[in-house]
Design a protein around this motif. Structure first.
Motif, mmCIF file in Angstrom:
data_model
loop_
_atom_site.group_PDB
_atom_site.id
_atom_site.type_symbol
_atom_site.label_atom_id
_atom_site.label_comp_id
_atom_site.label_asym_id
_atom_site.label_seq_id
_atom_site.Cartn_x
_atom_site.Cartn_y
_atom_site.Cartn_z
ATOM 1 N N ARG A 1 13.454 8.042 -5.036
ATOM 2 C CA ARG A 1 14.218 7.262 -4.065
ATOM 3 C C ARG A 1 13.289 6.443 -3.158
ATOM 4 O O ARG A 1 13.512 5.265 -2.893
ATOM 5 N N ARG A 2 12.219 7.092 -2.695
ATOM 6 C CA ARG A 2 11.284 6.402 -1.805
ATOM 7 C C ARG A 2 10.557 5.279 -2.537
ATOM 8 O O ARG A 2 10.401 4.171 -2.006
ATOM 9 N N ALA A 3 10.115 5.547 -3.775
ATOM 10 C CA ALA A 3 9.402 4.503 -4.533
ATOM 11 C C ALA A 3 10.320 3.324 -4.821
ATOM 12 O O ALA A 3 9.900 2.160 -4.742
ATOM 13 N N THR A 4 11.581 3.605 -5.156
ATOM 14 C CA THR A 4 12.531 2.517 -5.426
ATOM 15 C C THR A 4 12.755 1.658 -4.191
ATOM 16 O O THR A 4 12.767 0.421 -4.260
ATOM 17 N N ALA A 5 12.928 2.315 -3.040
ATOM 18 C CA ALA A 5 13.154 1.567 -1.804
ATOM 19 C C ALA A 5 11.946 0.704 -1.454
ATOM 20 O O ALA A 5 12.089 -0.458 -1.045
ATOM 21 N N LEU A 6 10.739 1.250 -1.619
ATOM 22 C CA LEU A 6 9.527 0.485 -1.296
ATOM 23 C C LEU A 6 9.337 -0.676 -2.262
ATOM 24 O O LEU A 6 8.886 -1.756 -1.871
ATOM 25 N N ALA A 7 9.666 -0.459 -3.542
ATOM 26 C CA ALA A 7 9.549 -1.551 -4.512
ATOM 27 C C ALA A 7 10.512 -2.686 -4.176
ATOM 28 O O ALA A 7 10.153 -3.870 -4.230
ATOM 29 N N GLU A 8 11.763 -2.336 -3.801
ATOM 30 C CA GLU A 8 12.738 -3.359 -3.425
ATOM 31 C C GLU A 8 12.279 -4.112 -2.181
ATOM 32 O O GLU A 8 12.398 -5.337 -2.092
ATOM 33 N N GLU A 9 11.737 -3.387 -1.192
ATOM 34 C CA GLU A 9 11.299 -4.022 0.042
ATOM 35 C C GLU A 9 10.101 -4.939 -0.205
ATOM 36 O O GLU A 9 10.026 -6.048 0.327
ATOM 37 N N THR A 10 9.162 -4.462 -1.028
ATOM 38 C CA THR A 10 7.998 -5.302 -1.342
ATOM 39 C C THR A 10 8.426 -6.569 -2.062
ATOM 40 O O THR A 10 7.965 -7.673 -1.736
ATOM 41 N N ARG B 1 0.838 -1.213 0.000
ATOM 42 C CA ARG B 1 0.000 0.000 0.000
ATOM 43 C C ARG B 1 0.867 1.254 0.000
ATOM 44 O O ARG B 1 0.574 2.226 -0.701
ATOM 45 N N ASP B 2 1.954 1.230 0.785
ATOM 46 C CA ASP B 2 2.876 2.366 0.787
ATOM 47 C C ASP B 2 3.508 2.553 -0.587
ATOM 48 O O ASP B 2 3.730 3.681 -1.038
ATOM 49 N N LEU B 3 3.809 1.454 -1.267
ATOM 50 C CA LEU B 3 4.400 1.522 -2.599
ATOM 51 C C LEU B 3 3.443 2.166 -3.589
ATOM 52 O O LEU B 3 3.838 2.993 -4.422
ATOM 53 N N VAL B 4 2.171 1.797 -3.513
ATOM 54 C CA VAL B 4 1.172 2.384 -4.420
ATOM 55 C C VAL B 4 1.080 3.894 -4.198
ATOM 56 O O VAL B 4 1.043 4.686 -5.155
ATOM 57 N N LYS B 5 1.077 4.319 -2.924
ATOM 58 C CA LYS B 5 1.029 5.757 -2.631
ATOM 59 C C LYS B 5 2.278 6.467 -3.154
ATOM 60 O O LYS B 5 2.197 7.561 -3.725
ATOM 61 N N ALA B 6 3.448 5.828 -2.950
ATOM 62 C CA ALA B 6 4.690 6.440 -3.418
ATOM 63 C C ALA B 6 4.716 6.543 -4.943
ATOM 64 O O ALA B 6 5.212 7.528 -5.497
ATOM 65 N N ALA B 7 4.196 5.522 -5.619
ATOM 66 C CA ALA B 7 4.154 5.553 -7.083
ATOM 67 C C ALA B 7 3.273 6.694 -7.581
ATOM 68 O O ALA B 7 3.603 7.381 -8.568
ATOM 69 N N LYS B 8 2.142 6.941 -6.902
ATOM 70 C CA LYS B 8 1.264 8.051 -7.293
ATOM 71 C C LYS B 8 1.947 9.391 -7.058
ATOM 72 O O LYS B 8 1.862 10.298 -7.887
ATOM 73 N N SER B 9 2.659 9.512 -5.932
ATOM 74 C CA SER B 9 3.394 10.752 -5.653
ATOM 75 C C SER B 9 4.492 10.983 -6.685
ATOM 76 O O SER B 9 4.724 12.114 -7.126
ATOM 77 N N LEU B 10 5.176 9.908 -7.083
ATOM 78 C CA LEU B 10 6.221 10.030 -8.101
ATOM 79 C C LEU B 10 5.631 10.467 -9.429
ATOM 80 O O LEU B 10 6.200 11.302 -10.134
#
Length: 728
Positions: A688-697, A488-497
């Motif tokens: 940077r945030r979206a990349t980190a969340l994608a790697e973590e997911t 869910r955090d990744l989806v939010k970060a992707a929208k912000s990006l």
């Protein structure tokens, strides 16, 4: 007053004056009184240094070179002219000068050449016993320019700065010499792995003394070091005496395995980052050495010889922390020695580090923690294994602490998430030492393995293999919830990006790029448009505007790594020791002092940064808001071409802040550029945030599927079977 001079190139004149090479060429053509060449060739002329300085002063051009740059230049020129002063003499002079008052140092720089040489010779001779195997100190008048620059460097930047420049002349941190400096965050981690407060500490491969300095900051007061390279031993001795004046420092120059300088020393702790993969370490002549209590190391196992050397120098119950290559944990030739280390209880922990933690940067090194067994001591039934590679690799961690990603080729130490690595390693080690039998660990990260389970046919001590075997202990429901939250955090970060990338705040300049009329940061500082602040090393005598007597109350230190990966300040105030560090204010412009790597070179301090201390490898520009927009200034100061033009060095590119150039624009136009640069910064942060969340997911999903906690969806498989999804 007679002073010796030297010859400089046009490129060096540009660095001294803080201008471009083209400007120097214009001066030569337009000004008849510009000094005539005093040597060189028509295509590459040389100019008398003092004549150039006199001419620049007559035109109002104060030197833009820092004292350390001045010293670096004079050393190179001295080498060309064949100055007679010994390298040991200059090292000794740094140590002696660091104990002088600023008035004494200023007076020394003003002495005539002959008096200066005699004064320096007396200074260096007064501390001659401090440096291992030093030759008799001898200077002559050809060395006067270097001596003058050295005194000025110690006065203005401190003894450590001068010492670093001197070491560059004798030792390059490169594969050719095989000598590398242990990164400060890694040295601090190794020192913190030693339990309690050891007083007597040995480093048998001390290099420049980084590990001994780290443990001295934790209270050690008897420091012993040895190194094969004499220049390293000398550098280490002087550095430790400068930074740890209350400690007793003893350093020797010799091969520790073949010629142990401290055969009778029993230390409370041993810290060591030994040389790796050395075949000619003395296998044949040392076959019957009493140090091999755990088995004679094979010819290919020099690292296990160092391990046993360290154990032999410990008091019973003493602790050794070694930085070793991963092959040491699993090579067949070392199986018997490893088995005995495990069986005897000497090996207590193996901690895997992420690639990039130290040289060689492409290899994930390991930390071995050992204790010399005590007669009648407690039985040690297990060994701790920790894998910080996932935690510390580029892209690990979320939010403000995420790193930017791996650099091209090898990873770099600056991209390692040192706060995360340190927290994982120390947390697991402290919990294990408090109660080894009750240690639960963390699946996939930390696990205590019984001695009996380790003593198989291979005795493979690789942490990644042993901690991953415990992944089945993860609760499926807990992992599923963690995956959902991260996704869910990744989806939010992707929208912000997407929103940040969709912003348009610029237009084409037309048929040609815009040209700028620029000024250097030094010019702007002289005009009062900005102030340039820096952290002054301990021992430097000058004052620094913006420093605070209450700097110990600051919550953290902002480092160059924080700028590159976009994190909040993460440095430890203890690392500054007695350094005078300015306190960062919102609106300050922060620029990394070392060029290279990925991530931003500059940023504007926000409320999170405000109150933190300025790290030693960061430049701080404090603009006058009535004359300079902060984001405009940060955007141009951190530009790739600007950084390249203001950087010097070969292996390490050091940014000279005064040489950075800024366009001269009205404040209103600056603000338009500043707003555009602010959006660029936001885009980088969201990416940077979206990349980190994608790697973590992806990591959580892959681990859950392979560990059996997560199951693939049957519905999705049926849809793919009906051709609903493309296999690509």
């Amino acid at each position: 007053m007679p002073q010796s001079s030297a010859q400089v190139t046009a490129a060096e004149i540009s660095r001294i004056a803080g201008v471009t090479r083209a400007t120097v060429s214009n001066w030569r053509r337009r000004h008849e009184d510009f000094p005539a060449p005093s040597g060189g060739t028509d295509s590459s002329p040389l100019y008398d240094l003092e004549s150039v300085r006199t001419w620049l002063a007559s035109r109002g051009h104060a030197s833009a070179a820092t004292p350390s740059e001045e010293l670096r230049t004079t050393l190179r020129l001295r080498a060309q002219s064949g100055g007679s002063g010994t390298p040991e003499g200059l090292l000794l002079l740094v140590l002696a000068a660091a104990g002088r008052s600023p008035e004494d140092l200023t007076a020394a720089t003003r002495l005539p050449d002959e008096d200066l040489v005699a004064h320096a010779q007396r200074d260096a001779g007064s501390v001659a016993d401090a440096v291992p195997a030093a030759d008799p100190v001898r200077f002559d008048t050809d060395d006067a320019t270097v001596l003058r620059a050295l005194y000025a460097c110690v006065r203005d930047e401190g003894g450590q700065a001068a010492l670093g420049v001197l070491a560059e002349r004798e030792l390059e941190d490169s594969a050719a010499s095989g000598a590398y400096r242990t990164p400060a965050p890694l040295a601090d981690l190794l020192a913190r792995l030693i339990p309690g407060s050891p007083s007597r500490v040995l480093d048998p491969a001390c290099g420049s003394g980084t590990l001994l300095a780290a443990v001295a900051r934790r209270g050690a007061r008897e420091l012993y070091g040895q190194d094969t390279l004499p220049v390293q031993a000398r550098r280490s001795a002087v550095s430790l005496m400068l930074t740890e004046p209350e400690a007793s420092v003893t350093v020797r120059a010799a091969d520790s395995l073949r010629a142990d300088a401290f055969p009778d020393l029993l230390a409370d702790a041993v810290l060591c980052n030994p040389p790796y993969g050395v075949r000619d370490w003395g296998h044949d002549e040392l076959a019957y050495d009493p140090r091999w209590a755990y088995g004679v190391p094979a010819r290919a196992e020099s690292e296990l010889a160092w391990v046993q050397h360290a154990l032999a120098h410990l008091t019973p119950g003493g602790c050794a922390v070694m930085l070793l290559p991963p092959a040491t944990a699993g090579r067949a030739s070392g199986r018997r020695v490893r088995a005995e280390l495990v069986r005897s209880g000497a090996l207590r922990a193996v901690i895997a580090l992420p690639a990039g933690a130290s040289v060689p940067l492409h290899v994930g090194l390991q930390v071995w923690v050992l204790r010399r067994p005590e007669p009648g001591g407690p039985e040690r039934k297990s060994v701790l294994f920790v894998d910080t590679a996932a935690e510390g690799s580029a892209g690990a961690g979320l939010g403000g602490t995420a790193s930017t990603g791996r650099t091209r080729g090898a990873s770099r130490s600056a991209s390692v998430d040192w706060p995360g690595v340190t927290a994982r390693a120390l947390g697991a080690w402290q919990a294990f030492t408090e109660n080894p039998d009750a240690f639960e660990g963390e699946p996939g990260v930390a696990h205590a393995v019984g001695v009996v389970d380790l003593l198989d046919d291979v005795v493979d001590l690789t942490p990644a293999r042993l901690v991953r075997a415990s992944r089945a202990e993860v609760d499926p429901a807990k992992l599923s919830a963690e995956v959902d939250a991260t996704r869910r955090d990744l989806v939010k970060a992707a929208k912000s990006l997407t929103r940040a990338a969709g912003h348009e705040d610029w237009s084409a300049a037309g048929t040609a790029a815009r040209e700028w009329r620029t000024a250097t940061a030094s010019d702007l500082a002289r005009g009062g448009a900005l102030a340039l602040l820096r952290t002054v090393p301990e021992g430097a005598r000058g004052r620094v505007d913006g420093g605070s007597e209450a700097q110990s109350a600051a919550r953290a230190v902002l480092t160059g790594s924080d700028i590159s990966r976009g994190s909040a300040p993460t440095g430890d105030p203890a690392e500054l020791r007695g350094d005078t560090a300015p306190v960062i204010a919102a609106g300050d412009v922060l620029v990394r002092a070392v060029a290279g790597g990925e991530g931003a070179m500059a940023r504007v301090a926000d409320e999170v940064d405000a109150g933190a201390l300025l790290g030693p490898h960061v430049h701080l520009f404090r603009p006058d808001p009535k004359r300079l927009d902060a984001w405009f200034l940060a955007g141009f100061l951190g530009a790739e071409e600007n950084i390249a033009g203001a950087s010097t060095g070969s292996t390490v590119l050091t940014v000279s802040p005064g040489r950075l150039r800024v366009p001269l624009l009205p404040l209103e136009e600056q603000r338009r550029y500043g707003e555009a640069f602010r959006h660029v910064h936001a885009l980088r942060a969201e990416a940077r945030r979206a990349t980190a969340l994608a790697e973590e997911t992806a990591r959580l999903l892959a681990g859950g599927l392979t560990g059996g906690q997560l199951l693939p969806s049957r519905e999705a498989a049926e849809v793919r079977g009906q051709g609903g999804d493309s296999p690509h």
